[in-house]
Design an enzyme around this catalytic site. Sequence first.
Site, mmCIF file in Angstrom:
data_model
loop_
_atom_site.group_PDB
_atom_site.id
_atom_site.type_symbol
_atom_site.label_atom_id
_atom_site.label_comp_id
_atom_site.label_asym_id
_atom_site.label_seq_id
_atom_site.Cartn_x
_atom_site.Cartn_y
_atom_site.Cartn_z
ATOM 1 N N ALA A 150 0.805 -1.216 0.000
ATOM 2 C CA ALA A 150 0.000 0.000 0.000
ATOM 3 C C ALA A 150 0.837 1.264 0.000
ATOM 4 O O ALA A 150 1.934 1.300 0.537
ATOM 5 C CB ALA A 150 -0.905 0.014 1.229
ATOM 6 N N CYS A 151 0.284 2.291 -0.632
ATOM 7 C CA CYS A 151 0.828 3.645 -0.458
ATOM 8 C C CYS A 151 -0.353 4.589 -0.418
ATOM 9 O O CYS A 151 -1.502 4.170 -0.514
ATOM 10 C CB CYS A 151 1.843 4.013 -1.536
ATOM 11 N N GLY A 152 -0.087 5.867 -0.289
ATOM 12 C CA GLY A 152 -1.175 6.829 -0.117
ATOM 13 C C GLY A 152 -2.153 6.851 -1.271
ATOM 14 O O GLY A 152 -3.348 6.746 -1.095
#
Lengths: 154, 91
Positions: free
Chosen positions: B7-9
Amino acid sequence: MSLYEFIREDLIKVNLTVDNQDQLFETLFIEAYQRGYVKKDYLQKLKEREAVFPTGLSMGEYSVAIPHTDPEFIINPFIAVATLEKPVSFHLMEDKSKQTEVNMILMLGLNEPHSQLKMLQEIMTLIQDKSKIEQLLKAQTPIEVQEILKKNRS
Amino acid sequence: MKKVLVACGAGIATSTVVCNRVENLLKENGIEAEVIQCKIAEVANRQDDADLIVSTTILPTQYKIPAVIATAYITGINMEALDQKIIDHLK
């Protein structure tokens, strides 16, 4: 596609003078919006995202930031490059409680993550390359920046 | 099969690179796992059938499954230690 293909000469700002992060984002947004790279909401979304999920990266001896936001606000993909006359504060990507002073900005306007893997990997290689970052910070014109990035091409 | 959420933003930039890195890492170490790229905001709803969260960004909440911060893959600092950490979680 490689990193170089996403660099737009009209989205390179050399020795930009801004007082803070908001002003930096506004300056880069205006350039990108006027040329049809992003939608109007991009600026607000970019700011919101940076506040919740910051993009400052401390590389040890120097720092860079890779501000970006969700793909739906991008019309034409791009990478905007800005070197700053005096650094602005960014919170760290992995720890919002910490800040770093950044004078090398790569604003990413991406809309297709998987096909853009190669370019993203090149960005990571670039930001880890101290001598390349030093060259970019010394560049005096957008053309020079382009030339340095062209050499980066794999 | 194990499942890893990367995940990332925005789920678009750093997670793309980390996703690729984790896929290769697992392959090299003979670990069979599904690697899924997503936004950090989606992780809470997707954690139930997953085994590990690998995030390049700060974790906005506590999760039921283990989570590791993977900024090392972006900065290039201490990447090997992070490789090991991920492998250990999935063994």
